[in-house]
Write a protein that holds these residues in place. Structure first.
Motif, PDB file in Angstrom:
ATOM      1  N   ASP A 117       0.805  -1.226   0.000  1.00  0.00           N
ATOM      2  CA  ASP A 117       0.000   0.000   0.000  1.00  0.00           C
ATOM      3  C   ASP A 117       0.837   1.274   0.000  1.00  0.00           C
ATOM      4  N   ALA A 118       2.153   1.146   0.156  1.00  0.00           N
ATOM      5  CA  ALA A 118       3.023   2.323   0.223  1.00  0.00           C
ATOM      6  C   ALA A 118       2.954   3.090  -1.090  1.00  0.00           C
ATOM      7  N   PRO A 119       2.775   4.416  -1.008  1.00  0.00           N
ATOM      8  CA  PRO A 119       2.769   5.207  -2.243  1.00  0.00           C
ATOM      9  C   PRO A 119       4.186   5.368  -2.782  1.00  0.00           C
ATOM     10  N   VAL A 120       4.280   5.551  -4.082  1.00  0.00           N
ATOM     11  CA  VAL A 120       5.585   5.804  -4.684  1.00  0.00           C
ATOM     12  C   VAL A 120       6.122   7.141  -4.182  1.00  0.00           C
ATOM     13  N   ALA A 121       7.432   7.307  -4.221  1.00  0.00           N
ATOM     14  CA  ALA A 121       8.064   8.558  -3.786  1.00  0.00           C
ATOM     15  C   ALA A 121       7.941   9.636  -4.852  1.00  0.00           C
ATOM     16  N   VAL A 122       7.948   9.221  -6.117  1.00  0.00           N
ATOM     17  CA  VAL A 122       7.848  10.155  -7.235  1.00  0.00           C
ATOM     18  C   VAL A 122       6.597   9.792  -8.032  1.00  0.00           C
ATOM     19  N   ALA A 123       5.713  10.747  -8.186  1.00  0.00           N
ATOM     20  CA  ALA A 123       4.443  10.511  -8.875  1.00  0.00           C
ATOM     21  C   ALA A 123       4.654  10.028 -10.311  1.00  0.00           C
ATOM     22  N   VAL A 124       3.700   9.257 -10.774  1.00  0.00           N
ATOM     23  CA  VAL A 124       3.671   8.756 -12.145  1.00  0.00           C
ATOM     24  C   VAL A 124       2.558   9.530 -12.856  1.00  0.00           C
ATOM     25  N   ASP A 125       2.934  10.373 -13.792  1.00  0.00           N
ATOM     26  CA  ASP A 125       1.950  11.209 -14.497  1.00  0.00           C
ATOM     27  C   ASP A 125       1.026  11.926 -13.517  1.00  0.00           C
ATOM     28  N   GLY A 126       1.618  12.458 -12.451  1.00  0.00           N
ATOM     29  CA  GLY A 126       0.866  13.237 -11.478  1.00  0.00           C
ATOM     30  C   GLY A 126       0.138  12.439 -10.415  1.00  0.00           C
ATOM     31  N   LYS A 127       0.240  11.111 -10.452  1.00  0.00           N
ATOM     32  CA  LYS A 127      -0.475  10.279  -9.484  1.00  0.00           C
ATOM     33  C   LYS A 127       0.509   9.453  -8.663  1.00  0.00           C
ATOM     34  N   PHE A 128       0.262   9.408  -7.364  1.00  0.00           N
ATOM     35  CA  PHE A 128       1.103   8.615  -6.470  1.00  0.00           C
ATOM     36  C   PHE A 128       0.533   7.200  -6.356  1.00  0.00           C
ATOM     37  N   HIS A 129       0.861   6.386  -7.353  1.00  0.00           N
ATOM     38  CA  HIS A 129       0.454   4.978  -7.333  1.00  0.00           C
ATOM     39  C   HIS A 129       1.100   4.285  -6.141  1.00  0.00           C
ATOM     40  N   THR A 130       0.689   3.061  -5.884  1.00  0.00           N
ATOM     41  CA  THR A 130       1.257   2.278  -4.789  1.00  0.00           C
ATOM     42  C   THR A 130       2.346   1.347  -5.298  1.00  0.00           C
ATOM     43  N   LEU A 131       3.115   0.812  -4.360  1.00  0.00           N
ATOM     44  CA  LEU A 131       4.093  -0.229  -4.701  1.00  0.00           C
ATOM     45  C   LEU A 131       3.375  -1.387  -5.382  1.00  0.00           C
TER      46      LEU A 131
END
Length: 162
Positions: A117-131
């Motif tokens: 469930d941890a969010p990524v440190a750097v957003a992907v296309d403006g979204k903080f996806h999860t691991l």
């Protein structure tokens, strides 16, 4: 034709992260297995119109590991272009060692992330996806390229299997 490189599918079912990492590891091992016993020339052999080579696939997956786990998950530098062209002067041994090192670094980033469930440190296309999302993406990407590698390997010397 018998499958001469067949590997068993993981049976890990000890939790979401255990299962996800087992299948990512399996896909990575399938890619590396396709390289076993081939010469530098065979690894660079172009057999399809796109120009894809076995070594180019490994180079691409190396950069993808560094982009998704090193950059997005861990917050490190963006390594840039994920193309399949192996930079001049890089030997097959260099490329394969680089992939193995990227895998080790990625696995460390996965362990450090704190769970699916941890969010990524750097957003992907403006979204903080999860691991979880990154693991699913990289597993599908690696498995897809393992299939490409399987076809290329069969064209080179008839060796088949996952």
């Amino acid at each position: 034709m018998p499958e001469t490189q067949r590997r068993p599918v993981p049976r890990n079912d000890g939790g979401e992260l255990d299962t996800a990492t087992a299948f990512l590891t399996f896909a990575r091992e399938c890619v590396l297995k396709k390289m076993d016993g081939l010469t530098e020339q065979q690894l660079r052999q172009v057999l399809v119109g796109s120009g894809t080579t076995l070594l180019g696939l490994v180079h691409h997956l190396t950069i993808a590991e560094r982009v998704w786990f090193g950059h997005h998950v861990a917050g490190g530098e963006d390594p840039g272009d994920v193309g399949m062209t192996v930079p001049g002067g890089r030997t097959a041994e260099d490329v394969l060692a680089g992939y193995r090192a990227a895998i080790e670094d990625s696995d460390a980033a996965i362990r450090a992330a704190g769970g699916p469930d941890a969010p990524v440190a750097v957003a992907v296309d403006g979204k903080f996806h999860t691991l979880r999302w990154v693991l699913a993406h990289m597993t599908s990407e690696t498995a897809r390229h393992a299939g490409h590698a399987d076809i290329l390997r069969e064209q080179i010397d008839g060796v088949t299997g996952r």
